[in-house]
Design a protein around this motif. Structure first.
Motif, PDB file in Angstrom:
ATOM      1  N   LEU A   1       0.824  -1.209   0.000  1.00  9.73           N
ATOM      2  CA  LEU A   1       0.000   0.000   0.000  1.00  9.73           C
ATOM      3  C   LEU A   1       0.859   1.259   0.000  1.00  9.73           C
ATOM      4  O   LEU A   1       0.546   2.238  -0.685  1.00  9.73           O
ATOM      5  CB  LEU A   1      -0.942  -0.001   1.215  1.00  9.73           C
ATOM      6  N   LYS A   2       1.978   1.234   0.743  1.00  5.49           N
ATOM      7  CA  LYS A   2       2.878   2.393   0.753  1.00  5.49           C
ATOM      8  C   LYS A   2       3.490   2.615  -0.621  1.00  5.49           C
ATOM      9  O   LYS A   2       3.595   3.745  -1.094  1.00  5.49           O
ATOM     10  CB  LYS A   2       3.999   2.194   1.780  1.00  5.49           C
ATOM     11  N   ILE A   3       3.893   1.527  -1.264  1.00  2.53           N
ATOM     12  CA  ILE A   3       4.489   1.638  -2.599  1.00  2.53           C
ATOM     13  C   ILE A   3       3.471   2.192  -3.585  1.00  2.53           C
ATOM     14  O   ILE A   3       3.783   3.070  -4.386  1.00  2.53           O
ATOM     15  CB  ILE A   3       5.038   0.275  -3.067  1.00  2.53           C
ATOM     16  N   GLN A   4       2.246   1.690  -3.521  1.00  3.78           N
ATOM     17  CA  GLN A   4       1.213   2.193  -4.423  1.00  3.78           C
ATOM     18  C   GLN A   4       0.936   3.668  -4.160  1.00  3.78           C
ATOM     19  O   GLN A   4       0.724   4.440  -5.098  1.00  3.78           O
ATOM     20  CB  GLN A   4      -0.066   1.376  -4.264  1.00  3.78           C
ATOM     21  N   ASP A   5       0.956   4.069  -2.897  1.00  2.96           N
ATOM     22  CA  ASP A   5       0.739   5.461  -2.553  1.00  2.96           C
ATOM     23  C   ASP A   5       1.885   6.336  -3.064  1.00  2.96           C
ATOM     24  O   ASP A   5       1.671   7.427  -3.581  1.00  2.96           O
ATOM     25  CB  ASP A   5       0.595   5.606  -1.036  1.00  2.96           C
ATOM     26  N   MET A   6       3.118   5.844  -2.945  1.00  7.31           N
ATOM     27  CA  MET A   6       4.272   6.602  -3.411  1.00  7.31           C
ATOM     28  C   MET A   6       4.297   6.694  -4.936  1.00  7.31           C
ATOM     29  O   MET A   6       4.827   7.658  -5.493  1.00  7.31           O
ATOM     30  CB  MET A   6       5.569   5.964  -2.907  1.00  7.31           C
ATOM     31  N   GLN A   7       3.745   5.714  -5.617  1.00  2.00           N
ATOM     32  CA  GLN A   7       3.757   5.706  -7.074  1.00  2.00           C
ATOM     33  C   GLN A   7       2.589   6.484  -7.669  1.00  2.00           C
ATOM     34  O   GLN A   7       2.466   6.581  -8.883  1.00  2.00           O
ATOM     35  CB  GLN A   7       3.728   4.277  -7.602  1.00  2.00           C
ATOM     36  N   TYR A   8       1.757   7.067  -6.829  1.00  2.00           N
ATOM     37  CA  TYR A   8       0.599   7.799  -7.348  1.00  2.00           C
ATOM     38  C   TYR A   8       1.048   8.926  -8.265  1.00  2.00           C
ATOM     39  O   TYR A   8       0.518   9.105  -9.356  1.00  2.00           O
ATOM     40  CB  TYR A   8      -0.244   8.344  -6.191  1.00  2.00           C
ATOM     41  N   PHE A   9       2.022   9.725  -7.821  1.00  2.00           N
ATOM     42  CA  PHE A   9       2.568  10.780  -8.658  1.00  2.00           C
ATOM     43  C   PHE A   9       3.779  10.231  -9.396  1.00  2.00           C
ATOM     44  O   PHE A   9       4.919  10.426  -8.989  1.00  2.00           O
ATOM     45  CB  PHE A   9       2.951  12.012  -7.826  1.00  2.00           C
ATOM     46  N   SER A  10       3.513   9.514 -10.457  1.00  2.00           N
ATOM     47  CA  SER A  10       4.572   8.911 -11.246  1.00  2.00           C
ATOM     48  C   SER A  10       4.088   8.778 -12.684  1.00  2.00           C
ATOM     49  O   SER A  10       2.965   8.333 -12.930  1.00  2.00           O
ATOM     50  CB  SER A  10       4.921   7.540 -10.679  1.00  2.00           C
ATOM     51  N   LEU A  11       4.940   9.162 -13.605  1.00  2.00           N
ATOM     52  CA  LEU A  11       4.567   9.096 -15.018  1.00  2.00           C
ATOM     53  C   LEU A  11       4.250   7.668 -15.450  1.00  2.00           C
ATOM     54  O   LEU A  11       3.319   7.435 -16.216  1.00  2.00           O
ATOM     55  CB  LEU A  11       5.692   9.678 -15.890  1.00  2.00           C
ATOM     56  N   GLU A  12       4.988   6.702 -14.936  1.00  2.00           N
ATOM     57  CA  GLU A  12       4.785   5.310 -15.349  1.00  2.00           C
ATOM     58  C   GLU A  12       3.381   4.794 -15.021  1.00  2.00           C
ATOM     59  O   GLU A  12       2.869   3.900 -15.674  1.00  2.00           O
ATOM     60  CB  GLU A  12       5.805   4.379 -14.682  1.00  2.00           C
ATOM     61  N   ASN A  13       2.755   5.345 -13.995  1.00  2.00           N
ATOM     62  CA  ASN A  13       1.445   4.861 -13.559  1.00  2.00           C
ATOM     63  C   ASN A  13       0.314   5.818 -13.923  1.00  2.00           C
ATOM     64  O   ASN A  13      -0.793   5.688 -13.417  1.00  2.00           O
ATOM     65  CB  ASN A  13       1.456   4.644 -12.044  1.00  2.00           C
ATOM     66  N   ASN A  14       0.576   6.764 -14.803  1.00  2.00           N
ATOM     67  CA  ASN A  14      -0.421   7.749 -15.167  1.00  2.00           C
ATOM     68  C   ASN A  14      -0.708   7.619 -16.670  1.00  2.00           C
ATOM     69  O   ASN A  14      -0.001   8.187 -17.503  1.00  2.00           O
ATOM     70  CB  ASN A  14       0.100   9.152 -14.819  1.00  2.00           C
ATOM     71  N   ASP A  15      -1.726   6.853 -16.993  1.00  2.00           N
ATOM     72  CA  ASP A  15      -2.054   6.595 -18.397  1.00  2.00           C
ATOM     73  C   ASP A  15      -2.433   7.872 -19.147  1.00  2.00           C
ATOM     74  O   ASP A  15      -2.114   8.020 -20.335  1.00  2.00           O
ATOM     75  CB  ASP A  15      -3.191   5.581 -18.504  1.00  2.00           C
ATOM     76  N   ASP A  16      -3.101   8.790 -18.469  1.00  2.00           N
ATOM     77  CA  ASP A  16      -3.479  10.044 -19.128  1.00  2.00           C
ATOM     78  C   ASP A  16      -2.239  10.846 -19.516  1.00  2.00           C
ATOM     79  O   ASP A  16      -2.176  11.424 -20.597  1.00  2.00           O
ATOM     80  CB  ASP A  16      -4.376  10.881 -18.208  1.00  2.00           C
ATOM     81  N   ALA A  17      -1.253  10.894 -18.619  1.00  2.00           N
ATOM     82  CA  ALA A  17      -0.019  11.617 -18.920  1.00  2.00           C
ATOM     83  C   ALA A  17       0.788  10.899 -20.004  1.00  2.00           C
ATOM     84  O   ALA A  17       1.388  11.546 -20.870  1.00  2.00           O
ATOM     85  CB  ALA A  17       0.820  11.779 -17.658  1.00  2.00           C
ATOM     86  N   LEU A  18       0.798   9.580 -19.968  1.00  2.00           N
ATOM     87  CA  LEU A  18       1.531   8.819 -20.989  1.00  2.00           C
ATOM     88  C   LEU A  18       0.920   9.003 -22.381  1.00  2.00           C
ATOM     89  O   LEU A  18       1.620   8.892 -23.391  1.00  2.00           O
ATOM     90  CB  LEU A  18       1.580   7.339 -20.621  1.00  2.00           C
ATOM     91  N   ALA A  19      -0.369   9.282 -22.422  1.00  2.00           N
ATOM     92  CA  ALA A  19      -1.030   9.472 -23.716  1.00  2.00           C
ATOM     93  C   ALA A  19      -0.451  10.671 -24.469  1.00  2.00           C
ATOM     94  O   ALA A  19      -0.491  10.705 -25.703  1.00  2.00           O
ATOM     95  CB  ALA A  19      -2.530   9.659 -23.509  1.00  2.00           C
ATOM     96  N   TYR A  20       0.126  11.635 -23.747  1.00  2.00           N
ATOM     97  CA  TYR A  20       0.718  12.797 -24.401  1.00  2.00           C
ATOM     98  C   TYR A  20       1.965  12.445 -25.209  1.00  2.00           C
ATOM     99  O   TYR A  20       2.370  13.192 -26.081  1.00  2.00           O
ATOM    100  CB  TYR A  20       1.064  13.876 -23.366  1.00  2.00           C
ATOM    101  N   THR A  21       2.595  11.324 -24.890  1.00  2.00           N
ATOM    102  CA  THR A  21       3.806  10.941 -25.617  1.00  2.00           C
ATOM    103  C   THR A  21       3.579   9.761 -26.556  1.00  2.00           C
ATOM    104  O   THR A  21       4.530   9.276 -27.159  1.00  2.00           O
ATOM    105  CB  THR A  21       4.934  10.589 -24.627  1.00  2.00           C
ATOM    106  N   ASP A  22       2.352   9.317 -26.711  1.00  4.47           N
ATOM    107  CA  ASP A  22       2.066   8.164 -27.580  1.00  4.47           C
ATOM    108  C   ASP A  22       2.500   8.410 -29.026  1.00  4.47           C
ATOM    109  O   ASP A  22       3.028   7.507 -29.678  1.00  4.47           O
ATOM    110  CB  ASP A  22       0.577   7.815 -27.553  1.00  4.47           C
TER     111      ASP A  22
END
Length: 164
Positions: A54-75
């Motif tokens: 749960l801590k790891i998931q919380d820490m990864q919340y602000f991460s490009l790798e886990n943000n599909d919307d942000a990754l869509a900008y570089t598709d």
């Protein structure tokens, strides 16, 4: 005489069987106690693992790798790993002689170089920098161009004071 020998053998065999039964029962009880302790340890470790997950998931919340919307900008750029690509481009700024050009301070104990990089999304990066004795952090804005060049813009910065 033969009757006494059989009687002694019978008593001796009965005593051995009684000893084996008692010692086996004690071993069984000790093994069951060990198993209970191990089960408790496993339960504690499973709880600890769940908390860590749960801590790891919380820490990864602000991460490009886990943000599909942000990754869509570089598709459209067809980058295999956009985070690694941008981080590598940022680390290339360390190769310039002297202080890193993105760090707005002059190194006091050597040159300021970037150390750790965290891509928050498709626009922001937080970076740790140090000269070996002094350190600070940068908040950068970045943009990946269609020609795969990356523009970095300093948004904010801080240099930690050194307590003696």
């Amino acid at each position: 005489m033969q009757k006494n020998v059989f009687q002694y053998l019978f008593i001796f065999a009965a005593l051995i069987a009684l000893y084996l039964a008692v010692s086996g029962s004690r071993k069984l009880q000790s093994r069951e106690a060990e198993i209970d302790v191990l089960r408790q340890n496993v339960s504690k470790l499973e709880d600890s693992l769940k908390q860590s997950t749960l801590k790891i998931q919380d820490m990864q919340y602000f991460s490009l790798e886990n943000n599909d919307d942000a990754l869509a900008y570089t598709d459209h750029l067809n980058l295999e790993n956009p985070s690694r690509y941008v981080a590598d481009k940022l680390l290339e700024t360390n190769e310039t002689p002297g202080d890193n050009p993105l760090v707005p301070y002059e190194g006091m104990n050597g040159d300021f170089k970037l150390n750790k990089i965290k891509l928050l999304n498709h626009r922001w990066i937080i970076v740790d920098f140090s000269d070996g004795q002094y350190w600070g952090e940068l908040l950068l804005n970045y943009e990946v161009q269609d020609d795969l060049s990356v523009d970095f813009t300093l948004m904010n910065h801080l240099l930690y004071t050194r307590s003696q």
